[in-house]
Design a protein around this motif. Structure first.
Motif, PDB file in Angstrom:
ATOM      1  N   ALA A 233       3.808   8.816  15.365  1.00 45.87           N
ATOM      2  CA  ALA A 233       3.898   9.118  13.933  1.00 45.87           C
ATOM      3  C   ALA A 233       4.869   8.200  13.212  1.00 45.87           C
ATOM      4  O   ALA A 233       4.620   7.764  12.094  1.00 45.87           O
ATOM      5  N   ARG A 234       5.988   7.851  13.875  1.00 46.38           N
ATOM      6  CA  ARG A 234       7.002   7.028  13.216  1.00 46.38           C
ATOM      7  C   ARG A 234       6.556   5.581  13.039  1.00 46.38           C
ATOM      8  O   ARG A 234       7.180   4.819  12.297  1.00 46.38           O
ATOM      9  N   GLN A 235       5.483   5.173  13.731  1.00 44.17           N
ATOM     10  CA  GLN A 235       4.990   3.798  13.641  1.00 44.17           C
ATOM     11  C   GLN A 235       3.554   3.744  13.126  1.00 44.17           C
ATOM     12  O   GLN A 235       2.869   2.729  13.287  1.00 44.17           O
ATOM     13  N   LEU A 236       3.119   4.795  12.475  1.00 42.47           N
ATOM     14  CA  LEU A 236       1.744   4.836  11.998  1.00 42.47           C
ATOM     15  C   LEU A 236       1.472   3.735  10.980  1.00 42.47           C
ATOM     16  O   LEU A 236       0.411   3.112  10.989  1.00 42.47           O
ATOM     17  N   GLY A 237       2.428   3.483  10.084  1.00 36.15           N
ATOM     18  CA  GLY A 237       2.240   2.421   9.098  1.00 36.15           C
ATOM     19  C   GLY A 237       2.067   1.063   9.744  1.00 36.15           C
ATOM     20  O   GLY A 237       1.196   0.275   9.346  1.00 36.15           O
ATOM     21  N   ARG A 238       2.881   0.768  10.752  1.00 34.73           N
ATOM     22  CA  ARG A 238       2.768  -0.515  11.453  1.00 34.73           C
ATOM     23  C   ARG A 238       1.437  -0.621  12.203  1.00 34.73           C
ATOM     24  O   ARG A 238       0.802  -1.672  12.212  1.00 34.73           O
ATOM     25  N   ALA A 239       1.038   0.483  12.829  1.00 33.75           N
ATOM     26  CA  ALA A 239      -0.224   0.465  13.564  1.00 33.75           C
ATOM     27  C   ALA A 239      -1.402   0.248  12.624  1.00 33.75           C
ATOM     28  O   ALA A 239      -2.327  -0.525  12.911  1.00 33.75           O
ATOM     29  N   THR A 240      -1.388   0.933  11.485  1.00 26.54           N
ATOM     30  CA  THR A 240      -2.452   0.764  10.494  1.00 26.54           C
ATOM     31  C   THR A 240      -2.409  -0.616   9.878  1.00 26.54           C
ATOM     32  O   THR A 240      -3.449  -1.237   9.628  1.00 26.54           O
ATOM     33  N   GLY A 241      -1.185  -1.120   9.620  1.00 25.76           N
ATOM     34  CA  GLY A 241      -1.050  -2.464   9.072  1.00 25.76           C
ATOM     35  C   GLY A 241      -1.585  -3.527  10.015  1.00 25.76           C
ATOM     36  O   GLY A 241      -2.219  -4.497   9.586  1.00 25.76           O
ATOM     37  N   THR A 242      -1.338  -3.354  11.306  1.00 29.42           N
ATOM     38  CA  THR A 242      -1.863  -4.302  12.292  1.00 29.42           C
ATOM     39  C   THR A 242      -3.383  -4.262  12.337  1.00 29.42           C
ATOM     40  O   THR A 242      -4.044  -5.294  12.489  1.00 29.42           O
ATOM     41  N   LEU A 243      -3.949  -3.065  12.207  1.00 30.91           N
ATOM     42  CA  LEU A 243      -5.408  -2.950  12.106  1.00 30.91           C
ATOM     43  C   LEU A 243      -5.917  -3.739  10.907  1.00 30.91           C
ATOM     44  O   LEU A 243      -6.907  -4.485  11.005  1.00 30.91           O
ATOM     45  N   GLY A 244      -5.239  -3.606   9.775  1.00 32.62           N
ATOM     46  CA  GLY A 244      -5.636  -4.350   8.578  1.00 32.62           C
ATOM     47  C   GLY A 244      -5.519  -5.841   8.754  1.00 32.62           C
ATOM     48  O   GLY A 244      -6.364  -6.610   8.272  1.00 32.62           O
ATOM     49  N   ILE A 245      -4.472  -6.284   9.456  1.00 33.99           N
ATOM     50  CA  ILE A 245      -4.295  -7.713   9.705  1.00 33.99           C
ATOM     51  C   ILE A 245      -5.427  -8.250  10.571  1.00 33.99           C
ATOM     52  O   ILE A 245      -5.983  -9.333  10.318  1.00 33.99           O
ATOM     53  N   ALA A 246      -5.781  -7.503  11.623  1.00 29.72           N
ATOM     54  CA  ALA A 246      -6.874  -7.932  12.503  1.00 29.72           C
ATOM     55  C   ALA A 246      -8.179  -8.046  11.729  1.00 29.72           C
ATOM     56  O   ALA A 246      -8.952  -9.009  11.909  1.00 29.72           O
ATOM     57  N   ILE A 247      -8.433  -7.087  10.845  1.00 29.75           N
ATOM     58  CA  ILE A 247      -9.653  -7.109  10.044  1.00 29.75           C
ATOM     59  C   ILE A 247      -9.648  -8.275   9.072  1.00 29.75           C
ATOM     60  O   ILE A 247     -10.638  -9.015   8.942  1.00 29.75           O
ATOM     61  N   ALA A 248      -8.526  -8.482   8.373  1.00 25.24           N
ATOM     62  CA  ALA A 248      -8.442  -9.567   7.397  1.00 25.24           C
ATOM     63  C   ALA A 248      -8.572 -10.930   8.070  1.00 25.24           C
ATOM     64  O   ALA A 248      -9.196 -11.848   7.523  1.00 25.24           O
TER      65      ALA A 248
ATOM     66  N   SER B 128      -9.596 -13.819   1.743  1.00 31.59           N
ATOM     67  CA  SER B 128      -9.243 -13.081   2.954  1.00 31.59           C
ATOM     68  C   SER B 128      -7.817 -13.374   3.395  1.00 31.59           C
ATOM     69  O   SER B 128      -7.124 -12.489   3.901  1.00 31.59           O
ATOM     70  N   ALA B 129      -7.383 -14.617   3.197  1.00 26.56           N
ATOM     71  CA  ALA B 129      -6.009 -14.960   3.567  1.00 26.56           C
ATOM     72  C   ALA B 129      -5.002 -14.197   2.717  1.00 26.56           C
ATOM     73  O   ALA B 129      -3.977 -13.721   3.216  1.00 26.56           O
ATOM     74  N   SER B 130      -5.296 -14.065   1.434  1.00 26.21           N
ATOM     75  CA  SER B 130      -4.384 -13.320   0.568  1.00 26.21           C
ATOM     76  C   SER B 130      -4.383 -11.838   0.926  1.00 26.21           C
ATOM     77  O   SER B 130      -3.351 -11.158   0.830  1.00 26.21           O
ATOM     78  N   THR B 131      -5.538 -11.326   1.366  1.00 23.54           N
ATOM     79  CA  THR B 131      -5.603  -9.944   1.845  1.00 23.54           C
ATOM     80  C   THR B 131      -4.727  -9.764   3.076  1.00 23.54           C
ATOM     81  O   THR B 131      -4.013  -8.760   3.218  1.00 23.54           O
ATOM     82  N   LEU B 132      -4.783 -10.739   3.966  1.00 25.20           N
ATOM     83  CA  LEU B 132      -3.958 -10.680   5.171  1.00 25.20           C
ATOM     84  C   LEU B 132      -2.478 -10.653   4.811  1.00 25.20           C
ATOM     85  O   LEU B 132      -1.699  -9.889   5.384  1.00 25.20           O
ATOM     86  N   VAL B 133      -2.088 -11.487   3.846  1.00 22.12           N
ATOM     87  CA  VAL B 133      -0.680 -11.518   3.419  1.00 22.12           C
ATOM     88  C   VAL B 133      -0.264 -10.164   2.857  1.00 22.12           C
ATOM     89  O   VAL B 133       0.820  -9.644   3.157  1.00 22.12           O
ATOM     90  N   GLY B 134      -1.145  -9.574   2.045  1.00 27.14           N
ATOM     91  CA  GLY B 134      -0.828  -8.273   1.477  1.00 27.14           C
ATOM     92  C   GLY B 134      -0.660  -7.198   2.533  1.00 27.14           C
ATOM     93  O   GLY B 134       0.206  -6.326   2.430  1.00 27.14           O
ATOM     94  N   ARG B 135      -1.487  -7.260   3.568  1.00 27.54           N
ATOM     95  CA  ARG B 135      -1.412  -6.256   4.624  1.00 27.54           C
ATOM     96  C   ARG B 135      -0.255  -6.516   5.583  1.00 27.54           C
ATOM     97  O   ARG B 135       0.177  -5.614   6.296  1.00 27.54           O
ATOM     98  N   PHE B 136       0.219  -7.748   5.604  1.00 29.49           N
ATOM     99  CA  PHE B 136       1.231  -8.147   6.585  1.00 29.49           C
ATOM    100  C   PHE B 136       2.475  -7.278   6.485  1.00 29.49           C
ATOM    101  O   PHE B 136       3.017  -6.827   7.477  1.00 29.49           O
ATOM    102  N   GLY B 137       2.912  -7.025   5.253  1.00 33.54           N
ATOM    103  CA  GLY B 137       4.099  -6.208   5.083  1.00 33.54           C
ATOM    104  C   GLY B 137       3.831  -4.775   4.690  1.00 33.54           C
ATOM    105  O   GLY B 137       4.761  -3.957   4.658  1.00 33.54           O
TER     106      GLY B 137
END
Length: 266
Positions: free
Chosen positions: A130-145, A242-251
């Motif tokens: 639970a404490r790392q859910l944001g990071r886990a979801t963000g990494t999913l977004g990075i992989a997709i982007a 897509s690159a800009s999407t990746l940047v947005g999801r990165f943080g």
């Protein structure tokens, strides 16, 4: 923001990222190419746009049914079915790009995409601490982007340089390759009771409007830019998108863990 080392050791979590990247890679390969192929064959702009409309309609309808399906079937089974439905029907485009065929294939692929979009995100939420859910979801977004940053321009490049045939083959192959990692996914179902009850409508308003506006803009741009911007470097534009999407999801994942996703969304 990168995946914390602890997340890499969570059973099934890296595999879910890889599977989602493969599925979205296949999706992005065909996203601008199929409408362009319709236009090249003499179809109207309305017909070209309807390909994405049909795809997303069946996607949304499938997503509405996913909570119950995940509860009864489990995430892994739905992800496997989603990869097959998203990928394999693309081979039918090799035989014909007649409107009824293309629209029918788009409808089936949309069902598979709807399964993947919900089940992949839900599985990450089930597996991540639970404490790392944001990071886990963000990494999913990075992989997709990242997969979209490759798939969107590559599909158009292959279609223009060679033909649409290799794009259709890759569109079938790439999501199907996601099945290679499916064996590493644990069999997970939502905990009993988690599918019951409805959140307040007001709480859903902001995320619904935000993601709806983004989806409309993204779908229109990626589907029709190649048709509208003749002679311009559309593959580069889509790669930049897509690159800009990746940047947005990165943080975004790290910030969501710190300040909360609700505060971050506006």
């Amino acid at each position: 923001m990168t995946a914390a080392p602890g997340l890499l050791g969570v059973r099934g979590l890296p595999a879910s990222w890889v599977l989602a990247a493969a599925a979205f890679g296949g999706f992005s390969l065909l996203l601008p190419v199929v409408p362009w192929a319709i236009a090249q064959a003499g179809g109207t702009d309305a017909l070209a746009g309807s390909v994405t409309t049909v795809f997303m309609t069946t996607t949304v309808l499938t997503q509405l049914a996913m909570p119950k399906l995940m509860h009864t079937r489990g995430h892994r089974q739905l992800l496997i079915a989603g990869c097959l439905l998203l990928g394999l029907p693309s081979l039918g485009l090799l035989a014909s790009t007649a409107p009824p065929v293309v629209l029918g294939i788009s409808a089936v692929r949309g069902i598979g995409f709807g399964m993947i979009t919900v089940a992949a995100a839900a599985l990450v939420a089930e597996l991540a601490p639970a404490r790392q859910l944001g990071r886990a979801t963000g990494t999913l977004g990075i992989a997709i982007a990242a997969s979209q940053m490759i798939g969107l321009p590559l599909g158009l490049f292959l279609a223009e340089r060679f033909s649409t045939a290799p794009v259709f083959v890759l569109g079938a192959l790439v999501p199907t390759l996601g099945l290679v990692v499916a064996a590493r996914l644990p069999q997970v179902r939502p905990a009993p009771g988690t599918v019951h009850g409805r959140p307040p409508l007001l709480a859903l308003l902001l995320p619904t409007v935000a993601i709806g506006a983004g989806a409309i803009a993204y779908g229109g741009l990626t589907s029709l830019l190649q048709i509208a911007a003749v002679g311009l470097p559309v593959p580069i534009a889509l790669a930049t998108l897509s690159a800009s999407t990746l940047v947005g999801r990165f943080g975004a994942g790290s910030l969501a863990d710190r300040i909360g996703a609700g505060r971050l969304l506006p």
